[in-house]
Design a protein around this motif. Structure first.
Motif, PDB file in Angstrom:
ATOM      1  N   MET A 109      -4.178   2.344  -7.415  1.00 55.24           N
ATOM      2  CA  MET A 109      -4.684   1.340  -6.464  1.00 55.24           C
ATOM      3  C   MET A 109      -3.631   0.801  -5.496  1.00 55.24           C
ATOM      4  SD  MET A 109      -7.950   0.726  -6.761  1.00 55.24           S
ATOM      5  CE  MET A 109      -8.489  -0.998  -6.557  1.00 55.24           C
ATOM      6  N   HIS A 110      -2.372   1.123  -5.741  1.00 57.90           N
ATOM      7  CA  HIS A 110      -1.328   0.619  -4.825  1.00 57.90           C
ATOM      8  C   HIS A 110      -0.284   1.710  -4.627  1.00 57.90           C
ATOM      9  CE1 HIS A 110       1.017  -2.960  -3.141  1.00 57.90           C
ATOM     10  NE2 HIS A 110       1.804  -1.906  -2.976  1.00 57.90           N
ATOM     11  N   ASP A 111      -0.474   2.463  -3.574  1.00 58.63           N
ATOM     12  CA  ASP A 111       0.397   3.601  -3.310  1.00 58.63           C
ATOM     13  C   ASP A 111       0.885   3.526  -1.866  1.00 58.63           C
ATOM     14  OD1 ASP A 111       1.551   6.254  -3.285  1.00 58.63           O
ATOM     15  OD2 ASP A 111       0.101   6.843  -4.812  1.00 58.63           O
ATOM     16  N   HIS A 112       2.027   4.181  -1.644  1.00 58.50           N
ATOM     17  CA  HIS A 112       2.517   4.419  -0.276  1.00 58.50           C
ATOM     18  C   HIS A 112       2.822   5.903  -0.227  1.00 58.50           C
ATOM     19  CE1 HIS A 112       2.792   0.087   0.419  1.00 58.50           C
ATOM     20  NE2 HIS A 112       3.234   0.016  -0.816  1.00 58.50           N
ATOM     21  N   ILE A 113       1.765   6.685  -0.101  1.00 63.97           N
ATOM     22  CA  ILE A 113       1.873   8.117  -0.363  1.00 63.97           C
ATOM     23  C   ILE A 113       2.639   8.855   0.726  1.00 63.97           C
ATOM     24  CG2 ILE A 113      -0.313   8.854   0.689  1.00 63.97           C
ATOM     25  CD1 ILE A 113      -0.745  10.393  -2.103  1.00 63.97           C
ATOM     26  N   ASN A 155      -4.232   3.888  -0.530  1.00 72.44           N
ATOM     27  CA  ASN A 155      -2.936   3.764   0.144  1.00 72.44           C
ATOM     28  C   ASN A 155      -2.866   2.437   0.879  1.00 72.44           C
ATOM     29  OD1 ASN A 155      -0.495   5.413   0.495  1.00 72.44           O
ATOM     30  ND2 ASN A 155      -0.854   4.897   2.639  1.00 72.44           N
ATOM     31  N   VAL A 156      -1.926   1.592   0.476  1.00 76.08           N
ATOM     32  CA  VAL A 156      -1.914   0.227   0.995  1.00 76.08           C
ATOM     33  C   VAL A 156      -0.756  -0.027   1.961  1.00 76.08           C
ATOM     34  CG1 VAL A 156      -3.240  -0.797  -0.880  1.00 76.08           C
ATOM     35  CG2 VAL A 156      -0.769  -0.578  -1.115  1.00 76.08           C
ATOM     36  N   GLY A 157      -0.416   0.986   2.737  1.00 69.88           N
ATOM     37  CA  GLY A 157       0.527   0.705   3.796  1.00 69.88           C
ATOM     38  C   GLY A 157       1.480   1.831   4.099  1.00 69.88           C
ATOM     39  N   LEU A 237      -8.270  -2.889   4.523  1.00 63.66           N
ATOM     40  CA  LEU A 237      -7.209  -3.545   5.290  1.00 63.66           C
ATOM     41  C   LEU A 237      -6.197  -4.150   4.326  1.00 63.66           C
ATOM     42  CD1 LEU A 237      -9.248  -5.264   8.178  1.00 63.66           C
ATOM     43  CD2 LEU A 237      -8.149  -3.009   8.146  1.00 63.66           C
ATOM     44  N   LYS A 238      -4.958  -4.165   4.769  1.00 64.42           N
ATOM     45  CA  LYS A 238      -3.867  -4.698   3.937  1.00 64.42           C
ATOM     46  C   LYS A 238      -3.187  -5.816   4.702  1.00 64.42           C
ATOM     47  CE  LYS A 238      -0.393  -4.716   0.824  1.00 64.42           C
ATOM     48  NZ  LYS A 238       0.582  -3.644   0.748  1.00 64.42           N
ATOM     49  N   VAL A 239      -3.133  -7.001   4.094  1.00 62.49           N
ATOM     50  CA  VAL A 239      -2.402  -8.111   4.712  1.00 62.49           C
ATOM     51  C   VAL A 239      -1.146  -8.412   3.896  1.00 62.49           C
ATOM     52  CG1 VAL A 239      -4.427  -9.200   5.764  1.00 62.49           C
ATOM     53  CG2 VAL A 239      -3.747  -9.863   3.444  1.00 62.49           C
ATOM     54  N   GLU A 298      -2.132  -8.044  -4.524  1.00 63.19           N
ATOM     55  CA  GLU A 298      -1.098  -7.063  -4.842  1.00 63.19           C
ATOM     56  C   GLU A 298       0.171  -7.783  -5.285  1.00 63.19           C
ATOM     57  OE1 GLU A 298      -2.280  -3.819  -4.499  1.00 63.19           O
ATOM     58  OE2 GLU A 298      -4.097  -4.970  -4.069  1.00 63.19           O
ATOM     59  N   HIS A 299       0.761  -7.311  -6.354  1.00 65.97           N
ATOM     60  CA  HIS A 299       2.001  -7.840  -6.966  1.00 65.97           C
ATOM     61  C   HIS A 299       1.731  -9.069  -7.838  1.00 65.97           C
ATOM     62  CE1 HIS A 299       3.948  -4.964  -4.397  1.00 65.97           C
ATOM     63  NE2 HIS A 299       3.504  -5.582  -3.311  1.00 65.97           N
ATOM     64  N   ALA A 300       1.334 -10.185  -7.201  1.00 66.64           N
ATOM     65  CA  ALA A 300       1.002 -11.424  -7.938  1.00 66.64           C
ATOM     66  C   ALA A 300       2.125 -11.853  -8.883  1.00 66.64           C
ATOM     67  CB  ALA A 300      -0.320 -11.248  -8.706  1.00 66.64           C
ATOM     68  N   THR A 370       0.773   0.700  -8.759  1.00 62.43           N
ATOM     69  CA  THR A 370       2.176   0.841  -9.175  1.00 62.43           C
ATOM     70  C   THR A 370       3.206   0.728  -8.062  1.00 62.43           C
ATOM     71  OG1 THR A 370       2.418   3.231  -8.870  1.00 62.43           O
ATOM     72  CG2 THR A 370       1.348   2.484 -10.918  1.00 62.43           C
ATOM     73  N   ASP A 371       2.759   0.743  -6.795  1.00 64.18           N
ATOM     74  CA  ASP A 371       3.708   0.781  -5.675  1.00 64.18           C
ATOM     75  C   ASP A 371       4.476   2.106  -5.615  1.00 64.18           C
ATOM     76  OD1 ASP A 371       4.391  -0.473  -3.346  1.00 64.18           O
ATOM     77  OD2 ASP A 371       5.581  -2.069  -4.259  1.00 64.18           O
ATOM     78  N   ALA A 372       3.802   3.197  -6.000  1.00 65.23           N
ATOM     79  CA  ALA A 372       4.419   4.525  -5.882  1.00 65.23           C
ATOM     80  C   ALA A 372       4.884   4.738  -4.445  1.00 65.23           C
ATOM     81  CB  ALA A 372       3.431   5.610  -6.271  1.00 65.23           C
TER      82      ALA A 372
END
Ligand code: ZN
Length: 459
Positions: A109-113, A155-157, A237-239, A298-300, A370-372
């Motif tokens: 759910m949280h990747d930067h591929i 992909n969140v950014g 969308l990612k803020v 995300e992160h929290a 995971t912020d991969a």
């Protein structure tokens, strides 16, 4: 392995024959089979596969208990039936996984591929990397992620705007082997915020516009940039609500976007039926984002009791990247990442892990993010053991990366469980992940759309 060598070999060729029609070069290397000829986008209409799979054990992503001796039937890329017993249709190729545990394809759910871990050593790499180099990275990272068992990725950014859309579309056309992607196109962020590319010794004006596509100030400008993202094909969308760890000058605990700015983005996204992922480390920004209507936080990392209660009350899920702090502090340090990044990582890693335990115990939904990209792609499953050490049962951790993730990305009609009608995405591991969650770090079988991308070695 218990499967018959001859039928496995026949099946592999059969499946690869199908995959060869739709997948460009690279696939042959991963499967250890003959090299496949590259195909052009135009010549490659996507053709999902059909097969039946006999699973010794099935964790279906929804049920609380595994099932034994089940046959999963996939036709034209979709799960057609889940049969009790080894009950395979005569007209389909069959994969014998009686000695394996099958699960749904996993969801990140949280990747930067399109980003790579070494970028954090020197951010000026973005200005030196040409389009071909970027594309090679995107493609190889997509393959690594898929082969690690992650068949769906949010992909969140991307600092370089729309590199994720290019990858998504190539995968959907069958030109690249990769997970099905939801992409955001670019970060919606304030100038010099956590989603704005900052390079030491360069002014913002010296950095090309493609690295600032989502920079805005005030609700109206955020609304406009959000609409451009939607119109450009963003799936979510990612803020960047708070400061970031891996960005110069940001303070994770402090607010960057105002509540009104976040709300403006949420209104645009929700009007288009899209979700909003809000990067927020600090408790205030987490509350701002929840009250503005964000769908996931995300992160929290620095969430407090009040924000935990608010998340539960509003049905907002947390995507907490509790593994990568260990990578940053060891490998990032060896690679010479900026001292500021390393310091902020230490300030958030243990706090986030403790917050994870608290939030989970309080009943807040947690999705597997995971912020991969911060660490190497393909190692996405390394977060599972930390989630289990910090309070989840193995089954809860698996659900966070299957049915729970699917729900919060709005795709529970198509992924996240082994169920008739869903995409034919399935992985298998040799051992029992409910006894040893690290089994998920080395799937032996990866199937997406009914096509086998990874199979057991031939006998
Ligand atoms: Zn991230």
């Amino acid at each position: 392995m218990s499967h018959a060598g001859i039928s496995m070999q026949t099946l592999r060729l059969l499946l690869l024959g199908t995959a060869a029609a739709v997948i460009a070069t690279g696939c042959g290397r991963q499967t250890g089979q003959r090299a496949l000829a590259p195909v052009t986008l135009a010549a490659a209409p996507y053709k999902p596969g059909s097969l039946s799979i006999e699973c010794g054990t099935l964790i279906d992503g929804i049920g609380d208990e595994p099932r034994r001796e089940v046959t999963v039937v996939i036709r034209d890329g979709r799960i057609a039936a889940v049969n009790a017993g080894y009950d395979r249709p005569a007209d389909l190729a069959s994969l014998d996984l009686r000695a394996y545990t099958c699960l749904p394809g996993l969801i990140e759910m949280h990747d930067h591929i399109t980003e790579t871990f070494s970028d954090s050593t020197d951010m000026s790499i973005y200005l030196r990397r040409n389009d071909d180099e970027q594309w090679l990275l995107s493609r190889s990272q997509a393959e690594a992620t898929l082969l690690a068992g992650f068949t769906t990725v949010r992909n969140v950014g991307a600092y370089h705007a729309w590199t994720d859309r290019e990858l998504r579309d190539a995968i959907n056309h069958g030109n690249v082997a990769g997970p099905r992607l939801q992409v955001c196109g670019y970060y919606l962020t304030i100038a010099n915020g956590g989603g704005d590319l900052i390079v030491p010794n360069l002014s913002r004006e010296q950095i090309p516009a493609r690295f600032h596509a989502g920079v805005a100030k005030g609700p109206e400008e955020f609304r406009r940039k959000a609409q451009i993202a939607i119109d450009g094909g963003a799936d979510l969308l990612k803020v960047i609500a708070s400061g970031a760890v891996l960005a110069y000058g940001g303070v994770p605990g402090e607010r960057e976007m105002t509540p009104e700015e976040i709300r403006a983005v949420v209104e645009v996204a929700h009007a288009a039926g899209k979700k909003v992922a809000a990067h927020a480390h600090g408790a205030q920004s987490i509350k701002d984002a929840i009250l503005a209507g964000a769908d996931t936080i995300e992160h929290a990392s620095l969430i407090d009791d009040e924000a935990i209660a608010l998340a539960r009350e509003h049905g907002v899920a947390l995507s907490m990247d509790v593994y990568n702090g260990s990578y940053i502090d060891t490998e990032g340090r060896k690679q010479g990442w900026p001292e500021e990044f390393l310091r902020k990582n230490l300030e958030t890693t243990e706090a986030q892990r403790q917050a994870f335990t608290k939030a989970h115990a309080a009943g807040v939904a947690i999705v597997y993010g995971t912020d991969a990209g911060v660490y190497p792609h393909g190692e996405n499953a390394r977060q599972f053991p930390i989630m289990v050490q910090r309070g989840m049962t193995p089954m809860e951790a698996i659900k966070s990366a299957t049915s729970v993730a699917a729900k919060y990305m709005g795709w529970d009609d198509r992924v996240g469980s082994i169920d008739a009608g869903k995409f034919g995405d399935l992985i298998a591991v040799k051992g029992d992940p409910l006894q040893d969650i690290t089994e998920l770090q080395s799937p032996t079988v990866v199937i997406k759309d009914g096509l086998a991308f990874r199979l057991p070695a031939a006998q």
